[in-house]
Design a protein around this motif. Structure first.
Motif, PDB file in Angstrom:
ATOM      1  N   ARG A  72     129.953  29.415  33.719  1.00 55.81           N
ATOM      2  CA  ARG A  72     130.542  28.270  33.017  1.00 55.81           C
ATOM      3  C   ARG A  72     132.465  28.316  33.095  1.00 55.81           C
TER       4      ARG A  72
ATOM      5  N   ILE B 270     134.673  25.391  34.057  1.00 56.93           N
ATOM      6  CA  ILE B 270     135.780  25.123  33.162  1.00 56.93           C
ATOM      7  C   ILE B 270     136.891  25.136  33.842  1.00 56.93           C
TER       8      ILE B 270
ATOM      9  N   SER C  30     130.296  25.811  26.210  1.00 49.82           N
ATOM     10  CA  SER C  30     129.587  24.692  27.145  1.00 49.82           C
ATOM     11  C   SER C  30     128.288  25.411  27.196  1.00 49.82           C
TER      12      SER C  30
ATOM     13  N   ASP D 240     128.896  19.322  29.431  1.00 53.62           N
ATOM     14  CA  ASP D 240     129.767  19.192  30.732  1.00 53.62           C
ATOM     15  C   ASP D 240     131.065  18.644  30.356  1.00 53.62           C
TER      16      ASP D 240
ATOM     17  N   ILE E 257     133.656  19.659  24.703  1.00 53.72           N
ATOM     18  CA  ILE E 257     133.621  21.289  24.589  1.00 53.72           C
ATOM     19  C   ILE E 257     134.969  21.846  23.722  1.00 53.72           C
TER      20      ILE E 257
END
Length: 107
Positions: free
Chosen positions: A15, A19, A46, A52, A57
């Motif tokens: 993740r 990001i 996330s 997503d 987030i």
């Protein structure tokens, strides 16, 4: 219990790369810097929420408690290595001992 930690660490690493991709995609400058602790918080949020959308987030990060074992120096090194494999990136220490990732955005 520790098996769960390893699974969480692996997913948060994935993740974190995702990001940074989101941040670079929406960047308007040549370089983007982000604190590694903040990046880990975004990645964990996330992962936990299964979300997503970066704006969501970013907003929910303050409401999610991140486990302390994700802020260990070994995990920071793992995040740095994962980001180096995928991006043109450098790391610096600013304001005492805070690690920052500076990503060069390619046009």
């Amino acid at each position: 219990m520790y098996g769960d930690r390893e699974l969480v660490r692996a997913r948060v690493l994935e993740r974190a790369v995702y990001i940074v991709r989101l941040i670079v995609r929406s960047a308007r400058s040549y370089e983007v810097s982000i604190r590694l602790r903040t990046l880990i918080k975004y990645a964990y949020t996330s992962y936990i929420l299964g979300e997503d959308r970066f704006s969501y987030i970013k907003g929910m990060t303050s409401k999610v408690k991140v486990p302390r074992y994700l802020f260990h120096k070994d995990f920071y090194k793992a995040v740095e290595e994962a980001l180096m494999e995928n991006f043109d990136i450098r790391f610096e220490t600013r304001r005492g001992n805070k690690r920052y990732a500076i990503v060069t955005v390619k046009p």
